[in-house]
Design a protein around this motif. Structure first.
Motif, mmCIF file in Angstrom:
data_model
loop_
_atom_site.group_PDB
_atom_site.id
_atom_site.type_symbol
_atom_site.label_atom_id
_atom_site.label_comp_id
_atom_site.label_asym_id
_atom_site.label_seq_id
_atom_site.Cartn_x
_atom_site.Cartn_y
_atom_site.Cartn_z
ATOM 1 N N VAL A 811 -6.436 -77.049 35.422
ATOM 2 C CA VAL A 811 -5.050 -76.587 35.129
ATOM 3 C C VAL A 811 -4.440 -75.852 35.305
ATOM 4 O O VAL A 811 -3.638 -76.049 35.925
ATOM 5 C CB VAL A 811 -5.227 -77.383 33.149
ATOM 6 N N PRO A 812 -4.680 -74.702 35.332
ATOM 7 C CA PRO A 812 -4.055 -73.438 34.986
ATOM 8 C C PRO A 812 -3.481 -73.323 37.052
ATOM 9 O O PRO A 812 -2.668 -73.738 37.464
ATOM 10 C CB PRO A 812 -4.270 -72.381 34.987
ATOM 11 N N ALA A 813 -4.266 -73.687 37.507
ATOM 12 C CA ALA A 813 -4.874 -73.882 38.950
ATOM 13 C C ALA A 813 -4.090 -74.346 39.798
ATOM 14 O O ALA A 813 -3.262 -74.562 40.996
ATOM 15 C CB ALA A 813 -6.040 -73.399 39.328
ATOM 16 N N TYR A 814 -4.229 -75.753 39.184
ATOM 17 C CA TYR A 814 -3.446 -76.693 39.565
ATOM 18 C C TYR A 814 -1.997 -76.676 38.941
ATOM 19 O O TYR A 814 -0.489 -77.090 40.217
ATOM 20 C CB TYR A 814 -3.248 -78.275 39.075
ATOM 21 N N VAL A 815 -1.017 -76.319 38.123
ATOM 22 C CA VAL A 815 0.243 -75.844 38.040
ATOM 23 C C VAL A 815 0.997 -74.627 38.731
ATOM 24 O O VAL A 815 1.620 -74.570 39.502
ATOM 25 C CB VAL A 815 0.048 -75.399 36.242
ATOM 26 N N PRO A 818 1.426 -73.986 44.484
ATOM 27 C CA PRO A 818 1.930 -75.141 45.854
ATOM 28 C C PRO A 818 1.924 -75.806 46.320
ATOM 29 O O PRO A 818 0.909 -76.010 47.024
ATOM 30 C CB PRO A 818 3.333 -73.956 46.369
ATOM 31 N N GLY A 819 2.880 -76.875 46.723
ATOM 32 C CA GLY A 819 2.435 -77.947 47.877
ATOM 33 C C GLY A 819 1.215 -78.779 48.271
ATOM 34 O O GLY A 819 0.263 -79.190 46.892
ATOM 35 N N LYS A 820 0.682 -78.508 48.997
ATOM 36 C CA LYS A 820 -0.351 -79.412 50.033
ATOM 37 C C LYS A 820 -1.740 -79.130 48.873
ATOM 38 O O LYS A 820 -2.724 -79.014 48.762
ATOM 39 C CB LYS A 820 -0.405 -79.066 51.019
ATOM 40 N N TYR A 821 -1.558 -77.079 48.116
ATOM 41 C CA TYR A 821 -2.634 -76.726 48.072
ATOM 42 C C TYR A 821 -3.005 -77.240 46.475
ATOM 43 O O TYR A 821 -3.996 -77.346 45.734
ATOM 44 C CB TYR A 821 -2.329 -75.032 47.486
ATOM 45 N N SER A 822 -2.646 -78.099 45.554
ATOM 46 C CA SER A 822 -2.123 -78.348 44.239
ATOM 47 C C SER A 822 -3.444 -80.350 44.821
ATOM 48 O O SER A 822 -3.887 -80.086 43.656
ATOM 49 C CB SER A 822 -0.969 -79.027 43.741
#
Length: 865
Positions: A811-815, A818-822
């Protein structure tokens, strides 16, 4: 002493005192037979008078400087002698003489009226100018005799002196026609109603210089001007004209003739230190010479000068070899040059013998021929000179005085005399010669009763045609602006001369740029700027406390550009575009998404496929050993179903790789949600089976296994999965995910991503998975210590702990990604949790199957081995 004696003395004093006073007055009267308005020295003695019916007065600055006055106050103050003889000013004086003689010979202009003149030296100083004017209009002279008073005055050359004269003579309604006073302030008719001039206002030439600076891109211009209304007024007009044009005045220095050496040094120091390479110079030509020589002494020879009309055509300066280097390339505004027919012959035939009372001609003669006339010594030279032979002649003399090739100020003087004559002609109601009645002879009314006030009124209405066919009239006291533009160039013999390179007609500036010679040897137009123009990709930022021409060049921010030199602001690119690295052009934004062609995409795709292959391999192993105790004991049917769901989990991550499209955005979340629910459902049912099997082994609990047999197990997985299918179906039908372009994350890139559509729908999908995972881990935790040799519940607990840890960290990593890294974070979470379930649940079984086959027995599993 008795009272009678005192009374007698008092009576004697009272009686004799008036007689004593009267006697003193009589003696003083005998000593001074008359009282003059002007002292005899340096005024009338330098004047030139010719009688006539109407006298025209003229003030000519034959001298340019007065000696330092005696300020000791021990004797009566007198005007200081005039110094610095000016040859070309004598030519102006002769223009008055020539014009008057020409008018007196004319049968059409003032027929029957003889004009006279009274010409005096103004010495370029206020006291001399004012006293000379008073002397001329009063008719006084040094012998206490009388001459006819002048009805109007022509002059003065200086704007400041003209202002003084106009204010003094205005109550007397005496007209003043100047030939060189060009200050704009003199155009205010309410202040100077009696002032007229045959030279355009300085406003026009200052405006012309501002237009030239704008045309050639000179934004940093210095100014050195004479310390009077002429110079200060010109700078004021120049400053008003350059407002809002991006041109600034770098410095402003004045030259006061009485302290010229000090002022010239101060101005030269400023010029030397300044980055301004274009200098505006409004000053008398002798002051300009001192200024230029000081610059030469300091080796400052790379400046371009904008010359005012007073020195732009100065033969005196052009003839000075010392100035050749520094003054080459000078651009000047010049009064229009107009020939005067017959004037050259008039100058050539001049001789002191014909004009014995002309002290100015006497001084010119001595300067020209270096000899002394037999009369009293000249006022100009104090040196002992040989006597003149009398055979000297101006016929073949080439000098400033005899050069009539470019008559500018001289023509203005000539026009002023004719303007006065035409005003007199109108006032006297002269009969024209071409009258149809042959009996009527051309004549004018009597001149005895005309007043200066009447003449003043008619001067303002003058309108006549010159000998060249041009219409002459006064517009607000001035004439319409017509100028020549000149450029100082080097001749073949190395000398300097000025060349016409354009003209000014009204507000129109006409320049032949190809004909201009610039200063120095580079022949390139000089650059005069406080700061070089900002290149494309930057904008101007004004420096605090400095003029607007001094600025910093700041690079445009990302997403903004400036594609022109000297831009004052940057402009944002359209939404689909972004600024390039030079910030001077908008280029299409780069599309960014997790591509299968980049390293990250290839790595994640490879890991996902590897996971699917490993899952398939485990399934093959289980299928091959399906009849072994360990496979049977772990509910082979659920194991195969779990392996299938894990394989789907690995494969669903592939839908997240690649350019988002409408179908991929809708499928990826649905496949992800359904696959993981199916996987967790299988694990949950397996956990329930373990618990049920353990409790059914207790006495009286054998019926539990019947209620949760293979059919119920398959049905439970199907029910749990169908609930997720229903949630996804509602989500996709109400507000499905869709692709979008995200412009707000990376400025130079457009992030192609999938929106979740309905946040509630996405939360329900994740929430349902989390709910099943929480129930599963709870049940597995309860079954972790069951007394079997091979306890599957323990491995399920580990797998679910890994699963929960991965998704909590997701959850925190996704938020924050940015961009394609999510997208990469989500794929990583899917793969990590899938691998965690695969390894924790199936690796121990494969270990026994492949590496410890001796333990793959019923007895070992039952703990009896």
């Amino acid at each position: 002493m008795s009272v009678h004696v005192l009374l007698w003395l008092l009576f004697s004093v009272l009686v004799l005192l008036p007689w004593a006073v009267c006697g003193a007055l009589v003696d003083e009267t005998l000593q001074e037979k008359c009282v003059n308005l002007d002292a005899p020295q340096n005024l009338d003695g330098d004047g030139y008078y010719q009688d006539g019916d109407v006298i025209i007065g003229a003030l000519i600055n034959v001298h340019n400087l007065a000696a330092t006055p005696d300020l000791s106050f021990i004797r009566k103050a007198e005007l200081a002698p005039c110094l610095d003889f000016q040859e070309r000013s004598v030519r102006w004086l002769q223009a008055v003489v020539f014009a008057v003689e020409e008018i007196n010979r004319s049968p059409t202009l003032l027929p029957g009226v003889r004009l006279g003149y009274h010409i005096m030296d103004s010495c370029s100083r206020y006291p001399h100018s004012l006293k000379a004017a008073i002397s001329m209009i009063s008719g006084g002279n040094e012998t206490c005799g009388t001459t006819r008073p002048a009805k109007l005055l022509i002059g003065d050359s200086s704007s400041t002196q003209s202002i003084l004269l106009s204010r003094t003579l205005s109550p007397l309604q005496i007209a003043l026609i100047s030939y060189l006073a060009s200050c704009q302030c003199l155009s205010y008719r309410q202040k100077y109603p009696n002032f007229f001039r045959t030279v355009p206002s300085d406003a026009f030439q200052a405006r012309t210089m501002a237009q030239m600076a704008k045309r050639f891109g000179w934004t940093w211009v210095g100014a050195v001007v004479t310390d009077n209304d002429y110079g200060r007024g010109a700078v004021q007009v120049f400053e008003e004209e350059i407002k809002g044009t991006g041109i600034c005045l770098a410095f402003f220095h004045t030259l006061y003739r009485e302290q010229l050496t000090k002022d010239v040094a101060r101005a030269a120091t400023t010029v030397q230190a300044s980055s301004a390479h274009v200098i505006l110079v409004f000053a008398w030509y002798t002051d300009v010479e001192a200024f230029l020589l000081e610059l030469i002494r300091r080796n400052v020879t790379d400046r371009l000068f904008l010359a005012s009309e007073i020195w732009s055509t100065s033969d005196y300066l052009l003839a000075n070899p010392q100035l050749y280097t520094i003054s080459k390339g000078t651009l000047g505004v010049a009064l229009r040059s107009v020939p005067i027919p017959g004037f050259d012959a008039h100058l050539r035939q001049l001789h002191p013998a014909r004009y014995p009372d002309d002290e100015f001609l006497r001084a010119l003669w001595e300067n020209t021929f270096g000899c002394s006339l037999t009369k009293s010594s000249s006022m100009v030279t104090q040196k002992a000179l040989p006597p003149c032979s009398g055979r000297e002649s101006l016929e073949r003399v080439h000098s400033q005085f005899t050069d009539t090739s470019h008559l500018t100020v001289t023509y203005n003087v000539y026009l002023a005399v004719y303007a006065a004559a035409h005003a007199l002609h109108s006032l006297l109601a002269c009969t024209p010669q071409n009258n149809s009645d042959p009996k009527i002879k051309p004549k004018c009314s009597s001149t005895d009763n005309i007043t200066p006030a009447q003449l003043l009124q008619h001067i303002g209405q003058v309108n006549f045609t010159t000998q060249l066919g041009e219409e002459f009239y006064f517009q607000d006291g001035s004439i319409p602006p017509v100028y020549d533009l000149v450029n100082w160039q080097r001749a073949a013999d190395g000398s300097l001369h000025y060349v016409s390179i354009g003209r000014v007609e009204g507000s129109q500036l006409i320049i032949n740029e190809s004909a201009i010679t610039w200063p120095g040897n580079s022949e390139k137009m000089p650059v005069s700027k406080c700061t070089s123009e900002c290149p494309p990709g930057t904008r101007k930022a004004i420096k605090k406390g400095l003029p607007v021409c001094c600025f910093d060049c700041l690079p445009c921010t990302e997403g903004e550009i400036s594609n022109s030199t000297g831009s004052i602001k940057c402009y944002r690119c359209p939404q689909e575009f972004w600024s390039n690295s030079f910030r001077n052009e908008c280029v299409p934004r780069e599309m960014e998404f997790l591509s299968v062609r980049e390293t990250m995409g290839i790595t994640l795709t490879g890991v996902a496929i590897s996971g699917a292959v490993i899952t398939a391999t485990v399934a093959v192993i289980f299928l091959h050993h399906r009849n072994t105790p360990i496979v049977k004991a772990n509910n082979s049917e659920l194991s195969f179903l779990l392996l299938l769901s894990l394989k789907l989990c690995f494969l669903c991550s592939l839908v997240f790789v690649g350019q988002p499209s409408l179908w991929s955005c809708r499928i990826q979340q649905a496949v992800f949600g359904i696959s993981f629910v199916m996987c967790i459902s299988c694990i949950l049912v397996k956990t329930i089976v373990v618990l049920v099997a353990f409790h059914s082994a207790r006495p009286g609990s054998s019926a539990l296994i019947k209620w949760f047999g293979p059919g119920q197990q398959r049905g439970s997985v199907l029910v749990f999965t169908c609930i997720q299918v229903i949630i996804c179906a509602i989500w996709l039908s109400v507000s499905p995910p869709s692709p979008r372009r995200n412009f707000g994350i990376h400025g130079s890139k457009v992030i192609l991503e999938c929106t979740v559509g309905s946040v509630v729908g996405f939360a329900c999908v994740l929430g349902y998975i989390s709910f099943l995972a929480a129930v599963c881990i709870l049940l597995a935790f309860f079954a972790r210590k069951l007394p079997d040799n091979f306890n599957e519940a323990k491995f399920i607990t580990f797998s679910m702990l890994i699963f929960c840890a991965v998704w909590i960290a997701f959850v925190p990593a996704y938020v924050s990604s940015p961009g394609k890294y999510s997208v990469a974070v989500e794929i990583f979470a899917i793969l990590a949790s899938s691998f965690g379930l695969l390894f924790c649940i199936f690796v121990p079984k494969c270990y026994i199957i492949l590496l410890k086959p001796e333990n793959n027995t019923k007895n070992f599993l039952m703990g009896k081995a």
